[in-house]
Scaffold this motif. Structure first.
Motif, short mmCIF file in Angstrom:
data_model
loop_
_atom_site.label_atom_id
_atom_site.label_comp_id
_atom_site.label_asym_id
_atom_site.label_seq_id
_atom_site.Cartn_x
_atom_site.Cartn_y
_atom_site.Cartn_z
N ASP A 265 -22.62 31.04 -24.26
CA ASP A 265 -23.79 30.33 -23.76
C ASP A 265 -24.07 30.65 -22.29
OD1 ASP A 265 -21.43 29.07 -23.14
OD2 ASP A 265 -22.13 27.04 -23.56
N GLU B 182 -23.10 33.91 -20.64
CA GLU B 182 -23.58 35.30 -20.63
C GLU B 182 -22.92 36.06 -21.78
OE1 GLU B 182 -22.26 38.00 -17.48
OE2 GLU B 182 -20.85 36.47 -16.79
N PRO B 183 -23.57 37.15 -22.22
CA PRO B 183 -22.98 37.95 -23.30
C PRO B 183 -21.68 38.63 -22.84
CG PRO B 183 -25.34 38.39 -23.10
CD PRO B 183 -24.93 37.59 -21.89
N VAL C 285 -23.60 38.50 -28.33
CA VAL C 285 -24.48 37.47 -27.77
C VAL C 285 -24.39 36.21 -28.61
CG1 VAL C 285 -26.03 39.23 -26.84
CG2 VAL C 285 -26.53 38.20 -29.08
N ASP D 286 -28.65 31.75 -29.24
CA ASP D 286 -29.93 31.52 -28.56
C ASP D 286 -30.29 32.62 -27.56
OD1 ASP D 286 -30.14 29.06 -29.93
OD2 ASP D 286 -28.87 28.09 -28.43
N TRP D 287 -29.52 33.68 -27.51
CA TRP D 287 -29.76 34.74 -26.52
C TRP D 287 -31.09 35.44 -26.79
CZ3 TRP D 287 -30.01 40.20 -26.76
CH2 TRP D 287 -29.96 40.85 -25.52
N LYS D 288 -31.90 35.59 -25.73
CA LYS D 288 -33.21 36.25 -25.89
C LYS D 288 -33.39 37.34 -24.84
CE LYS D 288 -35.61 32.24 -27.91
NZ LYS D 288 -34.53 31.27 -27.87
N GLY D 289 -32.33 37.80 -24.22
CA GLY D 289 -32.44 38.79 -23.15
C GLY D 289 -32.71 40.19 -23.68
N ARG E 22 -24.62 39.44 -32.95
CA ARG E 22 -24.96 38.05 -32.62
C ARG E 22 -24.05 37.09 -33.35
NH1 ARG E 22 -29.58 35.61 -30.37
NH2 ARG E 22 -30.66 37.64 -30.40
N SER F 121 -21.89 29.41 -30.27
CA SER F 121 -21.78 29.81 -28.86
C SER F 121 -20.35 30.14 -28.46
CB SER F 121 -22.33 28.72 -27.95
OG SER F 121 -21.64 27.50 -28.16
#
Length: 440
Positions: free
Chosen positions: A81, A83-84, A126, A129-132, A143, A147
């Motif tokens: 949650d 950072e990746p 990731v 919820d990661w959207k980067g 993914r 988290s």
């Protein structure tokens, strides 16, 4: 809510949630490691990073069940949650390897390894919820559905000094780290210099789930693990009783008592292989749906109790037993033999092994320092007709057979076949392991 109703929902919730609380507590324990290191000097631990061994896990290891001495292990828990996490895949050549990545449900969410044709390079884990954007130089993103995630890299090594030396350059590049440290250059780590941390005192595997506090922990765990499609009603059903328990001490007490009873009556028996998986032929059992449990709560929890964090079947097929051909518990005071007919050792593209465990699903230290036999063993003796007989028992079967002998404790033990990158014949049950016969 009557007492009987609370007990019923409580037992069901305990069966369902046991692996999730188990995983959450392991992650919490890893988070206390100040840096990657070795717990008790033998088990790799890392948090938002990984740690790796440099050889087989020690037979003195006594707090993680069912380890093997076919691969070099690594381990690490990650919080995604913030950072990746980037991980490196070095060039392994023809060597079998797999990086298993698990969510809190103990489902494997990755396909990273030799069996999948994964290419060397940089990859990124990731959260849900990661959207980067994927940084330049990253080959692919995997993914996690939760988290929190766990990894257990496994890299095959022959039981020879030459291969122990040859594997080190690749192992030193098996490194996981936060994406903020990614610079496009392959990092190396000398895993032989890891610090040692004290291990918790325990007989057998560390007790990761405490029934007395289970229902105190479950609400937070459920909040961090979103329901699978179709589980929404299950979450609300369990949640309704948890909400009631938060307001009514009597309901809370009933839930706690239900957990204590369920631990003894329902969870503990899963430790025995005869209650794990389905028949695999000739008295052996094998798990189903491993590492992709979905809503198979029975097998998910049984495996979490007996042998948590298995690989998917196409990566590793596990086959195990407690009993001999007569249905009697294996005991080291007896001598046993199992014979693979000519050409009938486990058909694999990777490798296979037969491991012996004591009554706690741990290694039995012995003068031969031998815990398993299989592909890695270079001195196995085949019979004149091309068949292969392996022996198990506390006493040597004789000097001429010792190369094929697994030393057992003088009491209860079990046997465990691993088939890495198994052929279709193992996966569909066409191939069956041989019977285990007591030697008269």
């Amino acid at each position: 809510m009557t007492k009987a109703y609370v007990q019923t929902v409580g037992r069901m919730a305990y069966l369902w949630g046991w692996p999730l609380v188990n995983a959450a507590n392991r992650a919490d324990a890893f988070s206390k490691a100040p840096e990657p290191g070795l717990l008790g000097g033998v088990v790799p631990v890392g948090f938002n990073r990984n740690a790796m061994l440099t050889g087989y896990i020690s037979p003195d290891e006594h707090f993680v069940t069912c380890p093997n001495q076919d691969v070099v292990y690594g381990a690490g828990y990650f919080t995604l949650d913030k950072e990746p996490i980037v991980f490196q895949v070095p060039e392994f050549g023809d060597r079998f390897w797999v990086y298993a990545l698990y969510d809190v449900r103990t489902d494997e969410f990755s396909e990273i390894g030799k069996a999948y044709g994964t290419k060397p390079g940089f990859y990124m884990i990731v959260g849900p919820d990661w959207k980067g954007e994927m940084p330049a130089g990253i080959t692919a993103v995997v993914r996690s559905s939760t988290s929190s995630a766990f990894t257990a890299p496994r890299v095959f090594m022959d039981d020879t000094a030459a291969d122990h030396a040859a594997i080190q350059s690749a192992l030193n590049q098996v490194v996981f780290y936060p994406v903020s440290e990614f610079d496009g250059k392959m990092k190396t780590k000398d895993w032989s210099k890891l610090p040692h941390f004290p291990a918790p005192a325990s007989k057998g595997e560390t007790k990761w789930v405490n029934p007395e506090t289970f229902f105190d922990q479950l609400p937070a765990v459920m909040k961090s693990v979103p329901p699978l499609p179709g589980e929404e009603a299950l979450y609300k059903w369990i949640g309704s009783v948890l909400d009631a328990a938060a307001k009514d001490p009597e309901i809370k007490q009933t839930l706690m008592e239900s957990a204590v009873a369920a631990e003894v009556e329902m969870i503990s028996p899963f430790f025995q292989w005869r209650y794990n998986g389905r028949p695999a032929g000739n008295g052996w059992n094998s798990p189903v749906n491993n590492a992709k449990w979905g809503t198979d709560y029975l097998n998910r929890t049984a495996t979490a109790k007996s042998n948590m964090y298995e690989n998917r079947p196409e990566e590793t097929k596990y086959i195990y037993r407690d009993d001999d051909s007569q249905g009697e518990q294996l005991n080291g005071q007896n001598a046993y033999a199992l014979t693979f007919a000519k050409g009938q050792t486990p058909p694999v593209k990777g490798f296979w092994s037969l491991t012996l465990y004591n009554d706690l699903h741990l290694f039995h230290p012995n003068p031969l320092k031998r815990q398993s036999l299989g592909t890695k063993s270079k001195d196995l003796k085949y019979n004149a007709d091309g068949s292969l007989t392996l022996y198990a028992g506390a006493k040597s079967p004789g000097k001429d057979k010792e190369s094929n002998w697994l030393p057992a404790p003088s009491g209860t033990f079990s046997l465990y076949i691993r088939a890495y990158w198994a052929d279709k014949a193992i996966l569909d049950g066409t191939w069956q392991p041989p019977q285990v016969e007591k030697v008269k």
